[in-house]
Design an enzyme around this catalytic site. Structure first.
Site, PDB file in Angstrom:
ATOM      1  N   VAL A 151       8.566  -7.205  -2.376  1.00 34.05           N
ATOM      2  CA  VAL A 151       9.839  -7.866  -2.662  1.00 34.05           C
ATOM      3  C   VAL A 151      10.304  -7.346  -4.015  1.00 34.05           C
ATOM      4  CG1 VAL A 151      11.079 -10.040  -2.914  1.00 34.05           C
ATOM      5  CG2 VAL A 151       9.093  -9.925  -1.413  1.00 34.05           C
ATOM      6  N   GLY A 154      16.799   0.721 -11.350  1.00 31.77           N
ATOM      7  CA  GLY A 154      16.184  -0.042 -12.428  1.00 31.77           C
ATOM      8  C   GLY A 154      15.765  -1.419 -11.959  1.00 31.77           C
ATOM      9  N   THR A 169       3.995  -8.952 -15.358  1.00 31.46           N
ATOM     10  CA  THR A 169       4.874  -9.714 -14.467  1.00 31.46           C
ATOM     11  C   THR A 169       4.512 -11.189 -14.511  1.00 31.46           C
ATOM     12  OG1 THR A 169       5.180  -7.798 -13.022  1.00 31.46           O
ATOM     13  CG2 THR A 169       5.649  -9.953 -12.072  1.00 31.46           C
ATOM     14  N   TYR A 213       4.339  -1.435  -8.173  1.00 34.73           N
ATOM     15  CA  TYR A 213       5.223  -0.888  -7.141  1.00 34.73           C
ATOM     16  C   TYR A 213       4.916   0.591  -6.888  1.00 34.73           C
ATOM     17  CZ  TYR A 213       8.361  -4.991  -7.336  1.00 34.73           C
ATOM     18  OH  TYR A 213       8.906  -6.247  -7.259  1.00 34.73           O
ATOM     19  N   CYS A 231      -3.735  -1.055  39.158  1.00 32.43           N
ATOM     20  CA  CYS A 231      -2.706  -0.194  38.558  1.00 32.43           C
ATOM     21  C   CYS A 231      -3.333   0.685  37.479  1.00 32.43           C
ATOM     22  CB  CYS A 231      -1.582  -1.042  37.969  1.00 32.43           C
ATOM     23  SG  CYS A 231      -0.668  -1.992  39.197  1.00 32.43           S
TER      24      CYS A 231
END
Length: 520
Positions: free
Chosen positions: A30, A38, A83, A162, A400
């Site tokens: 996310v 940026g 973060t 990331y 089958c």
């Protein structure tokens, strides 16, 4: 559980649990970024778009059914330490989610120190510190208890995390990217996340977009998009359906419905690292797939055993009317005769009804394959068949999917399977058959101490029923998602004794079901 005596079952080796879990957990990203890719300055986000913050909260908190997390199931948010520190103290840890913080030095106690003392004990239940990068975090989440208690793992930053997500080995497990494009250029940004990356090995498809909107606060325009890695394997299936509908030969068939068909096709699906090719452009009935495959492995022919578990895929062929139409007037209702499982485990035995005990009768083809793989993995006769010409007239339905051959890659210790299917109902049957033989290959690999390799599906008469055309056209409009993962929560002493509850499909994000009627 199989009703066969123990000496007729297939014992599982001590290695049976070696590959019960994947090496890494699938995860999603996310992220919000501006026109220059940026994402911020390492400490804060240089724009105010409350709608994006609301989306972030809902997406990472709510379960896939849009319901709140529970004591047994929630999501995880994986983030770097910076973060974590950028989150206002009053919101730490992010509520309703397992906060996985990447740090080589910090402890849980240190990360929670800024919180009021009376809140730290409760907060400690919602945070895990991983000494390592993103790969270490998703490795942790791939194992118990997290593989079952965490529904979706979200990577939420920062820039280095990331970046790691887009590199091997993590990128192979990246399932979705939820990307908010902020239509501005923020000069304060010093951290960037170029997506999609240039010259990447993975191609990305736009799965959905909420459209360009204007924020109610600062008037910034933004767009929330969802990207998924291109699922080339499911596209094989979709492209084959498209080809059949465009170029197939119109044929009549025993059901009276009519088909479009072509002859001779092949698809390949990787089973490596617990990957399960459960199609995503419509929800596949996994419970039915698993229960039927286990029913086959036990040599059962009584369709009522499945119906009692609310699995009704054989009800039509087991009905009194259908059995009588096949001349099987002496069969009790739901007695399918010597069909798949009987031929797998008792080929050549005389069929005496669904209640008879067949232990030791006929050729046990599955047990022979397992024993031969262990003794001579290079053998080229590792195959079984359900096609018994002498017994076809006693079957409610001739098989089958009728022949499968196994192959051992001795360099990689991998087991692969090639399935030959004579009659291939592309809309209903084939998605089921792909998943079923994938599970069979995974179980045989467990029984022989090997890793699952690949499923090769060879199709004879590949057809689309006329009654399925509109539904399949709708399915072709959908973007495939990444395939899910199969984990084993429990192990069994014998192959035939595995149960549905022993397995769990995780990270399955399909489109809604599409209704198609079975042609009987």
């Amino acid at each position: 559980m199989s009703r066969a005596a123990a000496k007729f079952k297939i014992p599982m080796p001590v290695t049976k649990a070696d590959f019960a879990f994947p090496s890494l957990r699938a995860f999603s990203i996310v992220v919000a970024l501006d026109k220059q890719h940026g994402i911020g300055d390492g400490e804060s986000i240089p724009w105010r778009v409350p709608e994006d913050m609301a989306f972030f909260k809902d997406q990472t908190t709510l379960l896939r059914n849009k319901k709140p997390p529970t004591d047994k199931k929630r999501n995880a948010v994986v983030m770097g330490r910076k973060t974590w520190e950028s989150v206002p103290v009053k919101f730490r840890p992010l509520k309703g989610r397992l906060n996985v913080v990447l740090s080589s030095k910090a402890t849980v106690e240190e990360l929670l120190a800024p919180l009021p003392e009376e809140k730290r004990a409760a907060a400690a239940q919602d945070i895990v510190v991983v000494n390592g990068g993103l790969a270490a975090a998703v490795r942790l989440l791939a194992r118990p208890p997290y593989c079952s208690s965490i529904e979706t793992a979200y990577c939420v930053g920062g820039a280095q995390v990331y970046a790691d997500a887009m590199l091997s080995p993590c990128v192979e497990k990246l399932q979705e990217v939820y990307l908010t494009r902020i239509h501005t250029t923020a000069p304060a940004c010093t951290r960037f996340f170029p997506f999609p990356p240039e010259n990447a090995a993975t191609a990305w498809d736009l799965a959905s977009s909420q459209g360009r909107r204007k924020s109610a606060v600062d008037g910034l325009e933004f767009e929330i998009c969802k990207y998924v890695p291109r699922n080339h394997e499911e596209r094989q299936y979709l492209e084959l359906i498209d080809r059949i509908m465009k170029t197939g030969i119109a044929k009549e068939d025993r059901t009276g419905v009519g088909t479009l068909s072509l002859f001779g096709a092949q698809m390949r699906f990787s089973l490596r690292d617990n990957r399960l090719p459960l199609l995503t452009t419509k929800r596949v009935f996994w419970r039915g797939v698993c229960e039927e495959l286990l029913w086959f492995l036990r040599g059962e022919t009584n369709a009522q055993l499945l119906a009692d578990k609310d699995i009704h895929i054989w009800d039509g062929n087991g009905s009194r009317e259908f059995l009588d139409s096949r001349g099987l007037t002496e069969n009790t209702e739901m007695d399918l005769g010597p069909v798949y499982g009987f031929q797998w485990r008792h080929f050549g035995a005389e069929y005496r009804g669904l209640e008879a005990n067949y232990d030791g009768e006929g050729v046990d083809q599955i047990k022979f394959i397992v024993e031969t793989i262990k003794a001579n993995p290079n053998d080229r006769r590792l195959l079984f068949t359900a096609w018994n010409p002498c017994a076809l007239h006693k079957m409610a339905l001739p098989p089958c999917h009728l022949l499968a051959q196994f192959y051992v890659n001795t360099e990689k210790s991998e087991l692969s399977c090639m399935l030959y299917q004579r009659s291939c109902d592309m809309g209903l049957g084939v998605p089921f058959n792909i998943a079923s033989y994938a599970l069979l290959t995974i179980l045989i690999a467990k029984a022989t101490g090997l890793r699952p390799g690949e499923l090769v599906h060879t199709l004879g008469d590949a057809h689309v029923y006329r009654s399925h055309i509109d539904a399949l056209k709708a399915q072709l409009e959908r973007v495939p998602h990444a395939f899910p993962t199969l984990v084993f929560k429990e192990e069994r002493q014998f192959l035939e004794d595995y149960e549905l509850m022993d397995m769990e499909v995780i990270d399955y994000v399909p489109h809604p079901p599409i209704k198609m009627e079975m042609a009987v």
